[in-house]
Design a protein around this motif. Structure first.
Motif, PDB file in Angstrom:
ATOM      1  N   GLY A  38      -1.392   8.341  -7.840  1.00 53.94           N
ATOM      2  CA  GLY A  38      -1.168   7.391  -7.125  1.00 53.94           C
ATOM      3  C   GLY A  38      -2.450   6.541  -7.242  1.00 53.94           C
ATOM      4  O   GLY A  38      -3.330   6.535  -8.288  1.00 53.94           O
ATOM      5  N   VAL A  39      -2.708   5.527  -6.557  1.00 51.26           N
ATOM      6  CA  VAL A  39      -4.664   4.601  -6.181  1.00 51.26           C
ATOM      7  C   VAL A  39      -5.589   6.059  -6.018  1.00 51.26           C
ATOM      8  O   VAL A  39      -6.273   5.559  -6.286  1.00 51.26           O
ATOM      9  CB  VAL A  39      -4.326   2.972  -5.720  1.00 51.26           C
ATOM     10  CG1 VAL A  39      -5.785   3.121  -5.027  1.00 51.26           C
ATOM     11  CG2 VAL A  39      -3.579   2.074  -6.068  1.00 51.26           C
ATOM     12  N   SER A  40      -5.486   6.575  -5.057  1.00 50.84           N
ATOM     13  CA  SER A  40      -6.549   8.319  -5.231  1.00 50.84           C
ATOM     14  C   SER A  40      -6.168   8.698  -6.348  1.00 50.84           C
ATOM     15  O   SER A  40      -7.997   8.387  -5.895  1.00 50.84           O
ATOM     16  CB  SER A  40      -5.232   8.895  -4.426  1.00 50.84           C
ATOM     17  OG  SER A  40      -4.886   8.798  -2.639  1.00 50.84           O
ATOM     18  N   TYR A  64     -11.052   1.595   3.296  1.00 49.21           N
ATOM     19  CA  TYR A  64      -9.955   2.621   3.515  1.00 49.21           C
ATOM     20  C   TYR A  64     -10.441   4.329   2.957  1.00 49.21           C
ATOM     21  O   TYR A  64     -11.750   3.984   2.506  1.00 49.21           O
ATOM     22  CB  TYR A  64      -9.357   2.888   2.323  1.00 49.21           C
ATOM     23  CG  TYR A  64      -7.926   3.596   2.268  1.00 49.21           C
ATOM     24  CD1 TYR A  64      -7.217   3.937   3.071  1.00 49.21           C
ATOM     25  CD2 TYR A  64      -8.133   4.673   0.214  1.00 49.21           C
ATOM     26  CE1 TYR A  64      -6.706   5.505   2.313  1.00 49.21           C
ATOM     27  CE2 TYR A  64      -7.531   5.392   0.511  1.00 49.21           C
ATOM     28  CZ  TYR A  64      -6.645   6.335   1.477  1.00 49.21           C
ATOM     29  OH  TYR A  64      -5.864   7.036   1.123  1.00 49.21           O
ATOM     30  N   ASN A 114      -6.556  -1.749   4.529  1.00 47.12           N
ATOM     31  CA  ASN A 114      -6.605  -0.541   5.422  1.00 47.12           C
ATOM     32  C   ASN A 114      -7.684  -0.420   6.094  1.00 47.12           C
ATOM     33  O   ASN A 114      -8.820  -0.050   5.460  1.00 47.12           O
ATOM     34  CB  ASN A 114      -5.900   0.176   4.415  1.00 47.12           C
ATOM     35  CG  ASN A 114      -5.922   1.268   5.260  1.00 47.12           C
ATOM     36  OD1 ASN A 114      -5.445   1.508   6.658  1.00 47.12           O
ATOM     37  ND2 ASN A 114      -4.528   2.414   4.329  1.00 47.12           N
ATOM     38  N   ASP A 142      -9.464  -3.239  -5.390  1.00 46.41           N
ATOM     39  CA  ASP A 142      -7.849  -1.845  -4.646  1.00 46.41           C
ATOM     40  C   ASP A 142      -7.116  -2.851  -4.447  1.00 46.41           C
ATOM     41  O   ASP A 142      -6.874  -3.854  -2.963  1.00 46.41           O
ATOM     42  CB  ASP A 142      -8.601  -1.050  -3.674  1.00 46.41           C
ATOM     43  CG  ASP A 142      -7.336  -0.074  -3.285  1.00 46.41           C
ATOM     44  OD1 ASP A 142      -6.573   0.125  -3.229  1.00 46.41           O
ATOM     45  OD2 ASP A 142      -7.560   0.799  -2.819  1.00 46.41           O
ATOM     46  N   ILE A 144      -3.966  -2.141  -3.190  1.00 47.18           N
ATOM     47  CA  ILE A 144      -2.332  -1.576  -3.615  1.00 47.18           C
ATOM     48  C   ILE A 144      -1.568  -2.315  -2.493  1.00 47.18           C
ATOM     49  O   ILE A 144       0.024  -2.673  -2.933  1.00 47.18           O
ATOM     50  CB  ILE A 144      -2.620  -0.355  -2.995  1.00 47.18           C
ATOM     51  CG1 ILE A 144      -1.406   0.839  -2.523  1.00 47.18           C
ATOM     52  CG2 ILE A 144      -3.536  -0.524  -1.531  1.00 47.18           C
ATOM     53  CD1 ILE A 144      -1.714   1.858  -3.313  1.00 47.18           C
ATOM     54  N   TYR A 145      -1.963  -3.306  -1.432  1.00 50.86           N
ATOM     55  CA  TYR A 145      -1.245  -3.855  -0.604  1.00 50.86           C
ATOM     56  C   TYR A 145      -1.038  -5.530  -1.269  1.00 50.86           C
ATOM     57  O   TYR A 145      -0.564  -6.597  -0.297  1.00 50.86           O
ATOM     58  CB  TYR A 145      -1.551  -3.971   0.535  1.00 50.86           C
ATOM     59  CG  TYR A 145      -1.906  -2.580   1.244  1.00 50.86           C
ATOM     60  CD1 TYR A 145      -0.821  -1.378   2.006  1.00 50.86           C
ATOM     61  CD2 TYR A 145      -3.145  -1.709   1.283  1.00 50.86           C
ATOM     62  CE1 TYR A 145      -1.022  -0.868   2.611  1.00 50.86           C
ATOM     63  CE2 TYR A 145      -3.171  -0.801   2.270  1.00 50.86           C
ATOM     64  CZ  TYR A 145      -2.236   0.024   2.131  1.00 50.86           C
ATOM     65  OH  TYR A 145      -2.702   1.362   3.219  1.00 50.86           O
ATOM     66  N   SER A 174       2.595   3.335  -3.652  1.00 47.41           N
ATOM     67  CA  SER A 174       3.233   3.520  -2.729  1.00 47.41           C
ATOM     68  C   SER A 174       3.711   2.159  -1.782  1.00 47.41           C
ATOM     69  O   SER A 174       4.793   2.671  -0.505  1.00 47.41           O
ATOM     70  CB  SER A 174       2.366   4.016  -2.485  1.00 47.41           C
ATOM     71  OG  SER A 174       1.733   5.517  -3.218  1.00 47.41           O
ATOM     72  N   LYS A 175       2.939   1.285  -2.087  1.00 45.29           N
ATOM     73  CA  LYS A 175       2.886   0.108  -0.500  1.00 45.29           C
ATOM     74  C   LYS A 175       3.990  -0.348  -0.937  1.00 45.29           C
ATOM     75  O   LYS A 175       5.436  -0.661  -0.191  1.00 45.29           O
ATOM     76  CB  LYS A 175       1.932  -0.294   0.167  1.00 45.29           C
ATOM     77  CG  LYS A 175       0.685   0.846   0.260  1.00 45.29           C
ATOM     78  CD  LYS A 175       1.061   1.826   0.868  1.00 45.29           C
ATOM     79  CE  LYS A 175      -0.448   2.599   1.191  1.00 45.29           C
ATOM     80  NZ  LYS A 175      -0.506   3.707   2.193  1.00 45.29           N
ATOM     81  N   ARG A 183       4.008   9.210  -6.111  1.00 48.55           N
ATOM     82  CA  ARG A 183       2.152   9.347  -6.791  1.00 48.55           C
ATOM     83  C   ARG A 183       2.191   8.453  -7.971  1.00 48.55           C
ATOM     84  O   ARG A 183       1.965   9.382  -8.737  1.00 48.55           O
ATOM     85  CB  ARG A 183       2.157  10.787  -6.607  1.00 48.55           C
ATOM     86  CG  ARG A 183       2.887  11.730  -5.199  1.00 48.55           C
ATOM     87  CD  ARG A 183       1.475  11.440  -4.531  1.00 48.55           C
ATOM     88  NE  ARG A 183       0.725  11.094  -4.179  1.00 48.55           N
ATOM     89  CZ  ARG A 183       0.200   9.399  -4.347  1.00 48.55           C
ATOM     90  NH1 ARG A 183       0.409   8.624  -3.620  1.00 48.55           N
ATOM     91  NH2 ARG A 183      -1.378   9.851  -4.045  1.00 48.55           N
TER      92      ARG A 183
HETATM   93  C1  PLP Z   1      -6.556   0.748   0.802  1.00 49.98           C
HETATM   94  C2  PLP Z   1      -5.520   2.442   0.248  1.00 49.98           C
HETATM   95  N1  PLP Z   1      -5.906   2.520  -1.497  1.00 49.98           N
HETATM   96  C3  PLP Z   1      -5.406   3.581  -1.918  1.00 49.98           C
HETATM   97  C4  PLP Z   1      -4.322   4.278  -1.038  1.00 49.98           C
HETATM   98  C5  PLP Z   1      -3.836   5.835  -1.985  1.00 49.98           C
HETATM   99  O1  PLP Z   1      -2.916   5.358  -2.287  1.00 49.98           O
HETATM  100  P1  PLP Z   1      -1.478   5.744  -3.481  1.00 49.98           P
HETATM  101  O2  PLP Z   1      -0.403   6.699  -2.090  1.00 49.98           O
HETATM  102  O3  PLP Z   1      -1.607   5.113  -4.413  1.00 49.98           O
HETATM  103  O4  PLP Z   1      -2.583   7.181  -3.567  1.00 49.98           O
HETATM  104  C6  PLP Z   1      -4.148   3.919   0.672  1.00 49.98           C
HETATM  105  C7  PLP Z   1      -3.585   5.018   1.192  1.00 49.98           C
HETATM  106  O5  PLP Z   1      -2.843   4.528   2.480  1.00 49.98           O
HETATM  107  C8  PLP Z   1      -4.826   3.019   0.742  1.00 49.98           C
HETATM  108  O6  PLP Z   1      -4.271   2.599   2.056  1.00 49.98           O
END
Ligand code: PLP
Length: 329
Positions: A38-40, A64, A114, A142, A144-145, A174-175, A183
């Protein structure tokens, strides 16, 4: 079966092609891409690989929830820049520049955002790029969106003139492909940065989940049409929730990205935490207090519309009842 620490070669090749097709960016699949949990994980690795103790990272408030802790856990210091409703929840290059010190290492941004759903135009991002260039700062973007934008174009930070070499581009499945549980995320960056991140990744994660990687390859190869359909659907829900919240008396900025609405609850006289807790207890509707995303998020709540239209309608009618009961006279 484990995969290569970097991620499956086929996934890195598909991703490299994807970034080329979407942004005309060239990333070498063998040295400039890392597949993460994930980006996490990508966020955590970026901070741990780049920061020395005391380094400062400038980021928007609200943002975020994991940005701030990831910087702190890596020994750095988060420096917040207000991204208020008055400025459409964007951060300005001038405000960023005013906070730069000899300790500043990087700027961390995430648009579409976010919790606000804000999107920044290419021109405004170019102003941030100009500040980063002048002060030789890295930019962690980041995205991700990236696919979830409505009526506007997403600008990828690494495509701004001269920025590819100093941008760590983070993205994931994820999104955009609704694959949260699989993940899979990634980092695209210069090879020295990817090499440092991989050192941490290989001893902590080994590799991203194999099944998730196989699914991500499939998403890139054949998921585009479904993703486009989903964006159209989100857009319908976005328009309904924004209108609904405004009609109820919770003024709501029009988000152009992600899948969140961020209405002001100031008219109720409650803090955002009180509002969220009482709404949950009294009406069984879950929203996230804006204060969870930073001080500037106080006075707002985050409503996620990645759910069915029927649930959105039901939530709006319960919120209407709740707001009518608690409106300040
Ligand atoms: C802005 C942002 N970055 C990263 C993440 C983490 O995403 P991932 O599921 O890829 O770990 C989220 C998840 O809500 C997010 O909103």
């Amino acid at each position: 079966m484990y995969t290569s620490n970097l991620g499956m070669p086929e996934l890195r090749q598909e991703l490299s092609r994807h970034l080329k097709n979407n942004y005309n960016l060239e990333y070498d699949p063998d040295s400039e891409l890392l597949i993460t949990v994930g980006v996490s994980e990508a966020l955590d690795l970026t901070m741990r690989a780049l920061l020395d103790p005391g380094d400062e990272v400038i980021m928007p408030d609200p943002c975020y929830v994991s940005y701030n802790p990831c910087v702190i856990l890596a020994g750095g210091t988060p420096i917040m820049v207000p991204a208020n409703e008055e400025t459409n929840f964007e951060i300005s290059a001038t405000d960023i520049e005013a906070r730069i010190t000899s300790q500043t290492k990087a700027i961390l941004i995430g648009y579409p955002a976010n919790p606000t759903g804000a999107v920044m135009t290419r021109d405004k991002l170019a102003q941030i790029a100009e500040v980063a260039r002048r002060h030789q700062l890295l930019v962690i973007s980041d995205e991700i969106y990236a696919k979830l934008v409505y009526g506007v174009r997403h600008a990828c930070f690494a495509t701004l003139p001269g920025m590819k070499e100093s941008t760590i581009l983070l993205g994931g499945f994820s999104k955009s492909y609704a694959m949260t549980g699989w993940r899979i995320g990634y980092a695209a960056a210069p090879k020295e940065t990817i090499a440092s991140m991989t050192k941490i990744h290989q001893y902590t994660m080994m590799c991203a989940p194999t099944m998730g990687q196989v699914a991500a390859i499939e998403a890139l190869k054949s998921g585009e049409d479904s993703a486009t359909e989903m964006v159209e659907d989100y857009n319908r829900r976005r328009l309904i929730i924004i209108k609904g919240l405004n009609d109820i008396g919770l003024p709501c900025f029009e988000p152009r990205g992600a899948f969140y609405a961020f209405p002001s609850i100031k008219g109720t006289g409650m803090t955002s935490e009180e509002f969220a807790e009482r709404l949950l207890i009294e009406e069984k509707v879950a929203v996230v207090p804006g204060s969870a995303f930073g001080q500037c998020g106080e006075g707002y709540v985050r409503c996620c519309y990645a759910t069915s239209l029927a649930d959105i309608d039901e939530a709006l009618s319960r919120m209407k009842r709740f707001v009518a009961k608690h409106r300040m006279v």
